[in-house]
Design an enzyme around this catalytic site. Structure first.
Site, PDB file in Angstrom:
ATOM      1  N   GLU A 158       1.181  -1.084  -0.150  1.00  0.00           N
ATOM      2  CA  GLU A 158       0.078  -0.163   0.161  1.00  0.00           C
ATOM      3  C   GLU A 158       1.077   1.049   0.208  1.00  0.00           C
ATOM      4  O   GLU A 158       1.293   2.245   0.745  1.00  0.00           O
ATOM      5  CB  GLU A 158      -0.865   0.124   0.830  1.00  0.00           C
ATOM      6  CG  GLU A 158      -2.177  -0.833   1.362  1.00  0.00           C
ATOM      7  CD  GLU A 158      -3.071  -0.299   2.168  1.00  0.00           C
ATOM      8  OE1 GLU A 158      -4.286  -1.271   1.861  1.00  0.00           O
ATOM      9  OE2 GLU A 158      -2.911  -0.318   3.555  1.00  0.00           O
ATOM     10  N   GLU A 232      -6.371  -7.215  -0.850  1.00  0.00           N
ATOM     11  CA  GLU A 232      -7.170  -7.770   0.541  1.00  0.00           C
ATOM     12  C   GLU A 232      -8.382  -7.433   0.316  1.00  0.00           C
ATOM     13  O   GLU A 232      -8.983  -6.152   0.259  1.00  0.00           O
ATOM     14  CB  GLU A 232      -5.739  -6.388   0.963  1.00  0.00           C
ATOM     15  CG  GLU A 232      -5.092  -6.197   2.290  1.00  0.00           C
ATOM     16  CD  GLU A 232      -4.064  -5.509   2.849  1.00  0.00           C
ATOM     17  OE1 GLU A 232      -5.312  -4.848   3.310  1.00  0.00           O
ATOM     18  OE2 GLU A 232      -3.205  -5.663   2.440  1.00  0.00           O
TER      19      GLU A 232
END
Length: 583
Positions: A158, A232
């Site tokens: 991320e 995710e």
């Protein structure tokens, strides 16, 4: 040897169309004797892959030490996954977030006062290269290109939510490839951060937990070719101290999963099995207010903290069966649990009185931070002499994260980072009185710019506006409690204290340690650090894995930082108490 390819329209495995059906299962959050059980249950739900982060800070606790054994035996975990017929998505960081202490970045890097983490800072990159080299020496044989289960490896984590330095990501990808990673690489980001966190020539994947079709459409708009994948797929969430236990409706999340799979996308559940932030390993968030994460990482996942199927397990299995073969075996039943029992803690050892047995004091003009003391987790005990008696005002520039203040051993107050507290007024009973400050690292920030999160008493410490000098700083990592001289019959304890008892077990089984009536602290069973408890909630019990217990006599130790009820009793029960959910 399995060969995953990234095609224009999707994945292929050994030339055949392939969909990744994966679930998060972090080996470092699960007792190693339970890895095989959790992996087996992943396959029974219909998964063909598991995903795991790699916590750099545990594997390399000091620059010259690398650990790959017992609960950190990643090669064994990979072997067990392969034996179960599962592939693996490996996410080695160097930054992992994961509500994990410091996002997995070692605390010793913060001993450099101006280091820039997650950047091309040469000091950071030199450490990363050393880590990658050490890690891949052990992991390289388990890449799919060498016949192992690891199909793909993630670059960073991320990153688009943190920065936009493509050259940094290129360096990381180059390090992975230079040390032998020859399976596909991928990045993951939330859709809005995709461009900042992606890397040309590397598969970009998206993270989300709702509005699945919309987010996958955004991913396709930004990446017209290549597989659609959510690395995710958030099917639950984590808890923080002082809030509610977060849950998501199983039917709602199953509908979202159906929406993802109907597009042909690959998926990785975050999490399939959350596990536990044992010991001091929880992280924290700091969006203008510091918020530490609780010990449990149950995450409202398909497998709960004890590895038992939840309603989501059956609901997800039913959805997966619409798109892929699912084993014919029934949904696993809950595992055995220890019968309930109360355990009075009859032996006591005061922390302040016996601190010298737990760590060596270092003298300095000012309080030293944890990183300066080469300490990662636990507490620091600071002491200084107060030159005069009477009312005084103590001011601390930065409390990281919670300071209990004592004068001549008597508590005079608490300063909490979470409450933005910096000052405390009290009366000094005599000239030469001893000021003692016990500071707890409640978890380094794991997300955002706050990851440069140093611990202890930081900055200026003033007494009535003047610098208070002449300190000792004593690291208390609490990794060993064997030398504590416990005494029986101590009725009232002032200040932090360890409480101990033994109990008998006929047949070890999972249990939950309940601490009703206790205030705040940590607990161990047979030397295994279960984690933190806090009456603030929501969590009010600690998971005890069956392998921690043994037949015959077992020991429980509780460090209570404030005060317990007079009975000083804990309970072992077959069910957890993770706290009330939000209505």
């Amino acid at each position: 040897m399995p060969h995953l390819e990234i095609g224009k329209h999707g994945f292929t495995l050994d030339g055949e169309p392939f969909r990744l059906l994966s679930g998060g299962l972090h080996y470092f959050r699960v007792h190693p004797e339970q890895w095989a059980d959790r992996l087996h249950k992943a396959r029974l739900m219909g998964l063909n892959t598991v995903e795991t982060y790699v916590p750099w800070n545990l594997h390399q606790p000091r620059p010259d030490r690398f650990v790959m054994e017992e609960g950190l035996d990643l090669p064994r975990f990979l072997e067990l996954a392969a034996a179960e017929g599962l592939f693996v998505l490996l996410r080695p960081g160097p930054y992992i977030c994961g509500e994990w202490e410091g996002g997995g970045i070692p605390a010793w890097l913060l001993a450099e006062p101006d280091i820039q983490l997650r950047s091309r800072d040469p000091r950071f990159m030199a450490a990363v290269e050393d880590y990658v080299a050490r890690l891949l020496t052990s992991v390289r044989p388990y890449l799919a290109s060498r016949g192992g289960p690891v199909l793909a490896v993630q670059v960073e984590n991320e990153y688009g939510a943190y920065g936009d330095d493509t050259a940094y990501l290129e360096q990381l990808a180059g390090l992975l490839c230079g040390h032998g990673v020859d399976v596909p690489l991928f990045t993951c980001d939330q859709p809005a951060d995709l461009e900042r966190g992606s890397l040309p020539g590397v598969l970009a994947t998206a993270n989300f937990g709702s509005r699945s079709a919309r987010h996958l459409a955004e991913l396709r708009a930004q990446r017209p070719e290549g597989p659609l994948m959510t690395s995710e797929f958030w099917i639950g969430w984590f808890d923080r101290w002082g809030a509610h236990h977060v849950v998501r409706d199983p039917d709602e999340t199953a509908r979202e999963l159906d929406e993802v799979l109907a597009t042909g996308a690959s998926v990785n559940f975050y999490m399939f099995h959350g596990g536990t932030n044992f010991g001091f390993t929880n992280g924290a968030n700091d969006k203008h207010t510091y918020r530490p994460t609780v010990t449990s990482y149950d995450y409202d996942a398909p497998l709960d903290e004890a590895g038992d199927p939840t309603p989501k397990y059956a609901a997800f299995r039913k959805v997966i069966a619409k798109y892929a073969p699912v084993p014919e075996e029934p949904v696993p039943v809950p595992g055995p649990k220890l019968s309930p029992r109360a355990v009075p803690l009859t032996e006591t050892a005061g922390l302040l009185a016996h601190a010298g047995l737990l760590g060596e004091a270092v003298a300095a003009h000012r309080p030293l931070g944890m990183e300066e003391l080469e300490q990662d987790f636990g507490f620091v005990l600071y002491e200084a002499e107060l030159g005069r008696q009477g009312p005084v005002l103590l001011e601390v520039e930065h409390v990281r994260d919670r300071a209990q203040v004592f004068v001549d051993g008597q508590p005079v107050g608490v300063l909490e980072r979470e409450s933005h507290e910096h000052a405390l007024a009290f009366t000094v009973p005599r000239a030469g009185a001893r000021l003692t400050v016990l500071v707890e690292n409640q978890g380094r920030v794991n997300y955002g710019q706050g990851i440069h999160d140093r611990k202890g008493l930081l900055g200026k410490v003033l007494l009535d506006g003047a610098d208070l000098a002449g300190w000792t700083s004593r690291p208390l990592p609490l990794t060993r409690l064997d030398d504590l001289p416990f005494s029986s019959g101590v009725r009232t304890v002032v200040g932090p204290a360890f409480h101990r008892a033994t109990f008998e077990v006929t047949e070890p089984a999972d249990a939950f340690l309940h601490l009703d009536g206790w205030t705040k602290g940590n607990a161990w069973i047979n030397g295994f650090a279960l984690g933190r408890y806090w009456s603030r909630g929501p969590q009010r019990s600690l998971y005890v894995p069956a392998p921690v217990l043994r037949r015959g006599t077992n020991e429980v130790v509780v460090l209570e930082l404030h005060a317990a009820h007079r009975a000083r009793t804990v309970a072992l029960r077959p069910e957890p108490d993770l706290g009330p959910t939000e209505e």
